[in-house]
Enzyme design. Structure first.
Site, PDB file in Angstrom:
ATOM      1  N   TYR A 110      32.369  55.890  41.058  1.00 36.15           N
ATOM      2  CA  TYR A 110      32.601  54.836  40.599  1.00 36.15           C
ATOM      3  C   TYR A 110      33.473  53.991  41.664  1.00 36.15           C
ATOM      4  O   TYR A 110      34.356  54.434  42.377  1.00 36.15           O
ATOM      5  CB  TYR A 110      33.422  54.635  39.183  1.00 36.15           C
ATOM      6  N   TRP A 112      33.603  49.561  43.720  1.00 34.74           N
ATOM      7  CA  TRP A 112      33.242  48.239  44.062  1.00 34.74           C
ATOM      8  C   TRP A 112      32.512  48.312  45.346  1.00 34.74           C
ATOM      9  O   TRP A 112      31.621  47.424  45.611  1.00 34.74           O
ATOM     10  CB  TRP A 112      34.095  47.204  43.899  1.00 34.74           C
TER      11      TRP A 112
HETATM   12  N1  LIG Z   1      41.545  38.275  42.244  1.00 35.20           N
HETATM   13  C1  LIG Z   1      40.880  39.255  41.776  1.00 35.20           C
HETATM   14  N2  LIG Z   1      40.093  38.846  40.640  1.00 35.20           N
HETATM   15  C2  LIG Z   1      39.284  40.001  40.002  1.00 35.20           C
HETATM   16  C3  LIG Z   1      39.615  41.163  40.372  1.00 35.20           C
HETATM   17  C4  LIG Z   1      40.494  41.460  41.177  1.00 35.20           C
HETATM   18  O1  LIG Z   1      40.845  42.699  41.622  1.00 35.20           O
HETATM   19  N3  LIG Z   1      41.306  40.627  42.063  1.00 35.20           N
HETATM   20  N4  LIG Z   1      38.933  42.139  39.688  1.00 35.20           N
HETATM   21  C5  LIG Z   1      37.623  41.875  39.097  1.00 35.20           C
HETATM   22  C6  LIG Z   1      36.833  42.752  38.003  1.00 35.20           C
HETATM   23  S1  LIG Z   1      36.271  43.899  38.630  1.00 35.20           S
HETATM   24  C7  LIG Z   1      37.049  42.549  36.495  1.00 35.20           C
HETATM   25  S2  LIG Z   1      36.451  43.482  35.671  1.00 35.20           S
HETATM   26  C8  LIG Z   1      37.565  41.275  36.134  1.00 35.20           C
HETATM   27  C9  LIG Z   1      38.572  41.743  34.922  1.00 35.20           C
HETATM   28  O2  LIG Z   1      38.798  40.497  34.029  1.00 35.20           O
HETATM   29  P1  LIG Z   1      39.912  40.782  33.360  1.00 35.20           P
HETATM   30  O3  LIG Z   1      40.106  42.012  32.539  1.00 35.20           O
HETATM   31  O4  LIG Z   1      39.685  39.753  32.192  1.00 35.20           O
HETATM   32  O5  LIG Z   1      41.475  40.501  34.003  1.00 35.20           O
HETATM   33  P2  LIG Z   1      42.879  40.798  34.074  1.00 35.20           P
HETATM   34  O6  LIG Z   1      43.371  40.172  35.143  1.00 35.20           O
HETATM   35  O7  LIG Z   1      43.010  42.094  34.022  1.00 35.20           O
HETATM   36  O8  LIG Z   1      43.225  40.097  32.512  1.00 35.20           O
HETATM   37  C10 LIG Z   1      43.174  38.835  32.401  1.00 35.20           C
HETATM   38  C11 LIG Z   1      44.499  38.893  31.382  1.00 35.20           C
HETATM   39  O9  LIG Z   1      44.289  38.970  30.245  1.00 35.20           O
HETATM   40  C12 LIG Z   1      45.527  38.758  29.481  1.00 35.20           C
HETATM   41  N5  LIG Z   1      45.899  40.089  28.550  1.00 35.20           N
HETATM   42  C13 LIG Z   1      46.123  41.222  28.837  1.00 35.20           C
HETATM   43  N6  LIG Z   1      46.336  41.923  27.751  1.00 35.20           N
HETATM   44  C14 LIG Z   1      45.969  41.147  26.800  1.00 35.20           C
HETATM   45  C15 LIG Z   1      46.009  40.974  25.237  1.00 35.20           C
HETATM   46  O10 LIG Z   1      46.438  41.952  24.754  1.00 35.20           O
HETATM   47  N7  LIG Z   1      45.699  39.845  24.605  1.00 35.20           N
HETATM   48  C16 LIG Z   1      45.662  38.815  25.410  1.00 35.20           C
HETATM   49  N8  LIG Z   1      45.282  37.674  24.534  1.00 35.20           N
HETATM   50  N9  LIG Z   1      45.450  38.760  26.759  1.00 35.20           N
HETATM   51  C17 LIG Z   1      45.854  39.745  27.472  1.00 35.20           C
HETATM   52  C18 LIG Z   1      46.602  39.202  31.041  1.00 35.20           C
HETATM   53  O11 LIG Z   1      47.662  38.366  30.862  1.00 35.20           O
HETATM   54  C19 LIG Z   1      45.706  38.959  32.178  1.00 35.20           C
HETATM   55  O12 LIG Z   1      46.184  38.193  33.198  1.00 35.20           O
HETATM   56  O13 LIG Z   1      38.384  40.616  37.041  1.00 35.20           O
HETATM   57  C20 LIG Z   1      37.593  40.331  38.105  1.00 35.20           C
HETATM   58  N10 LIG Z   1      38.482  39.168  39.317  1.00 35.20           N
HETATM   59  N1  LIG Z   2      45.914  49.712  34.806  1.00 39.19           N
HETATM   60  C1  LIG Z   2      44.615  49.128  35.279  1.00 39.19           C
HETATM   61  N2  LIG Z   2      43.477  50.087  36.047  1.00 39.19           N
HETATM   62  C2  LIG Z   2      42.582  49.205  36.257  1.00 39.19           C
HETATM   63  C3  LIG Z   2      42.147  48.112  35.708  1.00 39.19           C
HETATM   64  C4  LIG Z   2      43.289  47.377  35.130  1.00 39.19           C
HETATM   65  O1  LIG Z   2      43.051  46.231  34.644  1.00 39.19           O
HETATM   66  N3  LIG Z   2      44.235  48.104  34.604  1.00 39.19           N
HETATM   67  N4  LIG Z   2      40.781  47.635  35.962  1.00 39.19           N
HETATM   68  C5  LIG Z   2      39.783  48.325  36.208  1.00 39.19           C
HETATM   69  C6  LIG Z   2      38.640  47.709  36.801  1.00 39.19           C
HETATM   70  S1  LIG Z   2      37.946  46.322  35.961  1.00 39.19           S
HETATM   71  C7  LIG Z   2      37.964  48.071  38.193  1.00 39.19           C
HETATM   72  S2  LIG Z   2      36.580  47.317  38.397  1.00 39.19           S
HETATM   73  C8  LIG Z   2      38.583  49.132  39.129  1.00 39.19           C
HETATM   74  C9  LIG Z   2      38.210  48.741  40.338  1.00 39.19           C
HETATM   75  O2  LIG Z   2      38.312  50.284  40.939  1.00 39.19           O
HETATM   76  P1  LIG Z   2      37.525  50.523  42.363  1.00 39.19           P
HETATM   77  O3  LIG Z   2      36.392  49.580  42.413  1.00 39.19           O
HETATM   78  O4  LIG Z   2      37.428  51.744  42.645  1.00 39.19           O
HETATM   79  O5  LIG Z   2      38.725  49.633  43.385  1.00 39.19           O
HETATM   80  P2  LIG Z   2      38.428  49.370  44.829  1.00 39.19           P
HETATM   81  O6  LIG Z   2      39.825  48.894  45.484  1.00 39.19           O
HETATM   82  O7  LIG Z   2      37.439  48.009  45.105  1.00 39.19           O
HETATM   83  O8  LIG Z   2      37.921  50.528  45.639  1.00 39.19           O
HETATM   84  C10 LIG Z   2      36.647  50.331  46.377  1.00 39.19           C
HETATM   85  C11 LIG Z   2      36.977  51.337  47.586  1.00 39.19           C
HETATM   86  O9  LIG Z   2      35.796  51.627  48.277  1.00 39.19           O
HETATM   87  C12 LIG Z   2      36.056  51.424  49.688  1.00 39.19           C
HETATM   88  N5  LIG Z   2      34.887  50.812  50.484  1.00 39.19           N
HETATM   89  C13 LIG Z   2      34.424  49.511  50.600  1.00 39.19           C
HETATM   90  N6  LIG Z   2      33.258  49.405  51.194  1.00 39.19           N
HETATM   91  C14 LIG Z   2      32.823  50.605  51.357  1.00 39.19           C
HETATM   92  C15 LIG Z   2      31.872  51.125  52.225  1.00 39.19           C
HETATM   93  O10 LIG Z   2      31.056  50.433  52.503  1.00 39.19           O
HETATM   94  N7  LIG Z   2      31.864  52.645  52.334  1.00 39.19           N
HETATM   95  C16 LIG Z   2      32.595  53.359  51.730  1.00 39.19           C
HETATM   96  N8  LIG Z   2      32.329  54.782  51.831  1.00 39.19           N
HETATM   97  N9  LIG Z   2      33.851  53.026  51.012  1.00 39.19           N
HETATM   98  C17 LIG Z   2      33.917  51.544  50.914  1.00 39.19           C
HETATM   99  C18 LIG Z   2      37.230  50.531  49.871  1.00 39.19           C
HETATM  100  O11 LIG Z   2      38.047  50.942  51.053  1.00 39.19           O
HETATM  101  C19 LIG Z   2      38.064  50.720  48.570  1.00 39.19           C
HETATM  102  O12 LIG Z   2      38.876  51.905  48.692  1.00 39.19           O
HETATM  103  O13 LIG Z   2      39.739  49.389  38.555  1.00 39.19           O
HETATM  104  C20 LIG Z   2      40.278  49.744  37.237  1.00 39.19           C
HETATM  105  N10 LIG Z   2      41.570  49.937  36.987  1.00 39.19           N
HETATM  106 MO   LIG Z   3      35.950  45.579  36.891  1.00 38.56          MO
END
Ligand SMILES: Nc1nc2c(c(=O)[nH]1)N[C@H]1C(S)=C(S)[C@@H](COP(=O)(O)OP(=O)(O)OC[C@H]3O[C@@H](n4cnc5c(=O)[nH]c(N)nc54)[C@H](O)[C@@H]3O)O[C@H]1N2
Ligand SMILES: Nc1nc2c(c(=O)[nH]1)N[C@H]1C(S)=C(S)[C@@H](COP(=O)(O)OP(=O)(O)OC[C@H]3O[C@@H](n4cnc5c(=O)[nH]c(N)nc54)[C@H](O)[C@@H]3O)O[C@H]1N2
Ligand SMILES: [Mo]
Length: 779
Positions: A110, A112
């Site tokens: 898994y 991104w």
């Molecule tokens: N800059 C930036 N943007 C991103 C990402 C990133 O890594 N960096 N990741 C992307 C990805 S992969 C995803 S899936 C999305 C995730 O999207 P989300 O999961 O919605 O993003 P989060 O920032 O984890 O959470 C949003 C807000 O929900 C609030 N929250 C937490 N727990 C609760 C709760 O129990 N109740 C309520 N009402 N609010 C709560 C927190 O204050 C938090 O700031 O974001 C995407 N956008």
């Molecule tokens: N506690 C907590 N944990 C969370 C979350 C949370 O809200 N709270 N959010 C979750 C969510 S929504 C998500 S989506 C995940 C994200 O989890 P990941 O998607 O695993 O996080 P990234 O840091 O985007 O990891 C991508 C990795 O791929 C590598 N990479 C990029 N391009 C390439 C390429 O072309 N080739 C290779 N071989 N490597 C490459 C980058 O260097 C990086 O290390 O985290 C989850 N974890």
């Molecule tokens: Mo995500």
């Protein structure tokens, strides 16, 4: 390589880039009205010391051969030539394939990875394992929406339909009276979209809506989840209690006869069961505003007022991904839909229910007429799967049964994992447990560009290029720009792209033609582009030839305008256009889910006490949400990401009342801890968070003082040391990492510098390492 500016794309925006010495100068795409500052993370990326520059192997694995090993994460490293690395990886794949078949190989991998669609690492892994090894153990769903993506098809329809084709930002700006956003609509999150995001438009839509009079109400423990542009209101509630608040609102609507009974009767099933539950007819507990107030910390008067304000208005309910990334995360997702239905809103312009609006830059947008073709994955010869966040459970408990979405499945005994484009030591929970899980493998192979904690726990690390060092095409289904991702620099050190690495392995394993079909990377780009041309030709749209596209750098694609929205058609005629649910209606009660008989997810949505609750030992809720200054852990060493740290450590927000009580001042190094471990961070004292709640974003690279400790101390600030590794419920088995409970204190111990970005050094070993026999494997 050329000093001319070239076109490129990342998940956080399109841009032109030019090398200036070892630094990268970027200029946002001219068509982007509100470019993301995340672009600044590229400046130092190309030649950063954290880059992996040559193949490396773990000494214990080289010397003793594959097998479970406790030294993963703290062993020495040996540099290999590519030839030797290919030979060893191919031999090991052969051994595992021969002995255990595809069920011995985990290809769930898994993550991104990068925006380019051809070099998309997961697609490459899957294609390689299918065409060369005959298949692999796969993973399903995502860390983003593990609970919602399983629940929503039972009760309303496919998640992508609800999220990506839900109510658009344009409609909101034109029609919504109230946007009630559970989890807020933070602009930091809408900066990114997988595959690229050439136009950032959320800020301006929020401004337009607010100017017209839309009231944005953000329900969240954090004030910052609603941007100033929305001119909205903050309703602070205790983490994990949204379901109770929603029930309280429903109860007021019901008792004051403000529910839309005609809508409920025509378009839903199960409202009577919900009413019985609200009135406590089954168990004597009445779920009214007073009951809800005691749980969620919003006063009964405020709940009543809010319910009355919602009645008779064009209301849009949104539920953030975050709410379902927690134990029993299905419940608020389901109840948000029930609330929208009780208000009679689904299918009205700017009204109803939309899932995860604003969480990513491709929600609430228009769709392209056709989507960019994906790299064909080949056929997986076996059907063995895990819900993606159950990786550690699988490795620690092979052969054990578990429940998932009405099925009883068995964890396979995986011997080898191949990871490219993801960082489990970023995304997974309870990192000490994850390390234990990875120690069970015979072999962990990781392709990485940089020395993440995942790379450091591998047996073999193969250096991968950054997208900036290769050709690709950036495309997303809701982005009208197709971007030629032109290379800006030569690969760093000996780095190769994942496609080349897999091609070389396929050659050694005698399956090169099956994997490559005779194409090199440019050949595949032309092939995929040709398929796009054909798809569009069927709609009488002509694209320029590949060379012209490549030269231009950007191409504008035709889009659908509001076409084919499921919920609108359903509202217009529920008989002719039923929803894809068993009843064809919105399921407030799901006979299917009830039939699974899971105590953790009954047939209608309910309030369930969270599996973790603050107590005397752990009085604080910890919110571990998405970081504002980077995408996950990517480029955490970049300039913008570093600017969000203090003294090189991640910042943890806490309320002034809590800080005072704990004798913590802004900028102090604090320690968050629980039974799973300890994390250091720099204290940020702010009134923009509820008392009793602390917030530490994800993404700081894991930096354990002792990687093998049972309860490790991360000196950099990775919250996943502390989070619980438990599925959301038996129904969905999603990631529950958003929330956990912790204790907080001022840090008194020894303060050593952060080492996360300092790569391991290779040691020299003499003599030829042992052959690849296994150890610790009796068979
Ligand atoms: N800059 C930036 N943007 C991103 C990402 C990133 O890594 N960096 N990741 C992307 C990805 S992969 C995803 S899936 C999305 C995730 O999207 P989300 O999961 O919605 O993003 P989060 O920032 O984890 O959470 C949003 C807000 O929900 C609030 N929250 C937490 N727990 C609760 C709760 O129990 N109740 C309520 N009402 N609010 C709560 C927190 O204050 C938090 O700031 O974001 C995407 N956008
Ligand atoms: N506690 C907590 N944990 C969370 C979350 C949370 O809200 N709270 N959010 C979750 C969510 S929504 C998500 S989506 C995940 C994200 O989890 P990941 O998607 O695993 O996080 P990234 O840091 O985007 O990891 C991508 C990795 O791929 C590598 N990479 C990029 N391009 C390439 C390429 O072309 N080739 C290779 N071989 N490597 C490459 C980058 O260097 C990086 O290390 O985290 C989850 N974890
Ligand atoms: Mo995500």
């Amino acid at each position: 390589m050329t000093q001319k500016a070239v076109m490129h794309s990342a998940h956080w925006g399109a841009f032109t880039a030019r090398l200036q010495g070892d630094r990268l100068a970027t200029q946002p795409f001219q068509g982007d009205p509100d470019p993301s500052p995340l672009l600044q993370n590229f400046t130092t990326a190309l030649r950063h010391p954290a880059r992996v520059t040559q193949p490396m192997a773990r000494r214990g694995w080289l010397e003793q051969g594959p097998g479970p090993d406790e030294r993963r994460g703290k062993d020495e490293w040996v540099a290999l030539s590519w030839d030797e690395a290919y030979a060893r990886v191919a031999d090991e794949l052969q051994r595992v394939g021969d002995r255990y078949g595809p069920a011995g190989i985990f290809g769930g991998s898994y993550g991104w990875s990068s925006a380019g669609r051809f070099h998309h690492a997961q697609s490459q892994v899957h294609r390689f394992l299918n065409t060369v090894m005959g298949g692999y153990v796969r993973s399903v769903n995502s860390y983003s929406s593990g609970a919602a993506s399983v629940l929503l098809p039972h009760i309303v329809g496919d998640m992508n339909e609800i999220a990506r084709r839900g109510v658009s930002w344009e409609e909101i700006a034109q029609h919504s009276d109230i946007v009630l956003a559970f989890g807020g609509l933070a602009l930091k999150n809408a900066q990114v979209a997988s595959g690229g995001l050439s136009e950032h438009t959320e800020r301006s839509f929020m401004q337009q809506a607010a100017q017209r009079g839309t009231r944005f109400i953000s329900v969240s423990p954090l004030k910052t989840d609603l941007p100033d542009e929305a001119q909205g209101e903050w309703l602070a509630l205790r983490p994990g209690t949204d379901a109770a608040l929603m029930l309280g609102i429903l109860s007021v609507l019901l008792s004051e006869k403000r529910t839309d009974e005609a809508f409920l009767a025509r378009y839903t099933v199960g409202w009577p069961q919900m009413v019985a539950y609200l009135r406590g007819e089954e168990d004597g507990t009445v779920r009214d505003a007073v009951w809800a107030a005691a749980i969620c910390g919003v006063s009964a008067a405020a709940i009543t007022r809010l319910a009355r304000q919602l009645h008779g208005r064009r209301v849009l309910i949104t539920v953030a991904h975050a709410l379902q990334r927690a134990g029993h995360g299905e419940q608020p997702v389901w109840l948000g839909l029930v609330l929208a239905a009780a208000l009679g809103q689904p299918g009205l312009p700017g009204g109803g229910y939309t899932y995860a609006l604003g969480a990513l830059g491709h929600y609430g947008k228009h769709h392209n007429l056709v989507s960019f073709p994906a790299l064909p994955q080949g056929r997986n010869g076996i059907d063995r799967l895990i819900p993606v966040a159950r990786i550690a459970d699988m490795l620690l408990h092979p052969g054990t049964q578990f429940d998932y979405n009405g099925r009883r499945l068995t964890y396979p005994h995986v011997r080898l994992a191949l990871w490219a484009g993801g960082n489990p030591f970023h995304h997974h929970q309870d990192l000490a447990r994850l390390r234990q899980a990875f120690c069970q493998l015979d072999t962990l192979i990781v392709h990485e560009s940089v020395w993440t904690a995942t790379a450091r726990h591998a047996d073999i690390v193969l250096p991968a290029t950054l997208s900036l060092e290769r050709e690709d095409i950036g495309a997303a289904p809701t982005d009208r720009h197709l971007v030629a991702m032109q290379p800006v620099a030569e690969p760093c050190g000996e780095a190769q792209d994942d496609y080349t690495i897999f091609t070389m392995l396929a050659r050694r394993l005698g399956r090169e033609q099956a994997f490559t079909e005779g194409r090199d990377a440019r050949g595949w780009l032309q092939h995929l582009y040709g398929q796009l041309q054909e798809k569009l030709a069927a709609h009488a749209v002509t694209l320029p030839d590949f060379a012209t596209f490549w030269q231009a750098g950007v191409l504008t694609l035709p889009q659908l305008k509001d076409g084919g929205r499921l919920i609108n058609a359903f509202r217009a005629d529920p008989i002719a256009a039923p929803l894809p649910t068993p009843s064809g209606k919105i399921e407030i009660y799901s006979a299917t889910i009830a039939g699974f008989a899971y105590p953790s997810c009954p047939g209608h949505p309910v309030w369930l006490t969270p599996p973790q609750q603050p107590d005397a030992d752990h009085p604080f809720w910890l919110i571990a949400n998405q970081p504002a200054t980077r995408l996950h852990s990517q480029l955490d060493f970049g300039e913008y990401s570093l600017s969000g740290k203090r003294q090189g450590r991640e910042q943890c927000s806490l309320h002034p009342d809590d800080a005072r009580r704990l004798n913590i001042r802004d900028g102090d190094i604090i320690e968050l801890y629980n039974m799973r471990g300890h994390v250091l961070a720099s204290a940020r004292v702010t009134p923009h968070i509820m008392p009793g709640v602390v917030q530490l974003p994800t993404g700081a690279w894991y930096d354990p003082v002792d990687p093998a400790a049972r309860r490790p101390l991360c000196r950099h600030g990775n919250p996943n040391v502390l989070t619980l590794d438990k599925g959301t419920s038996a129904l969905t088995q999603g990631c529950s990492g958003q929330l956990t409970v912790v204790q907080v204190r001022k840090y008194q111990g020894e303060l050593t510098p952060v080492q996360a970005f300092t790569p391991p050094q290779a040691v020299a070993i003499t003599g030829s390492p042992a052959p690849a026999a296994t150890h610790g494997d009796p068979s």
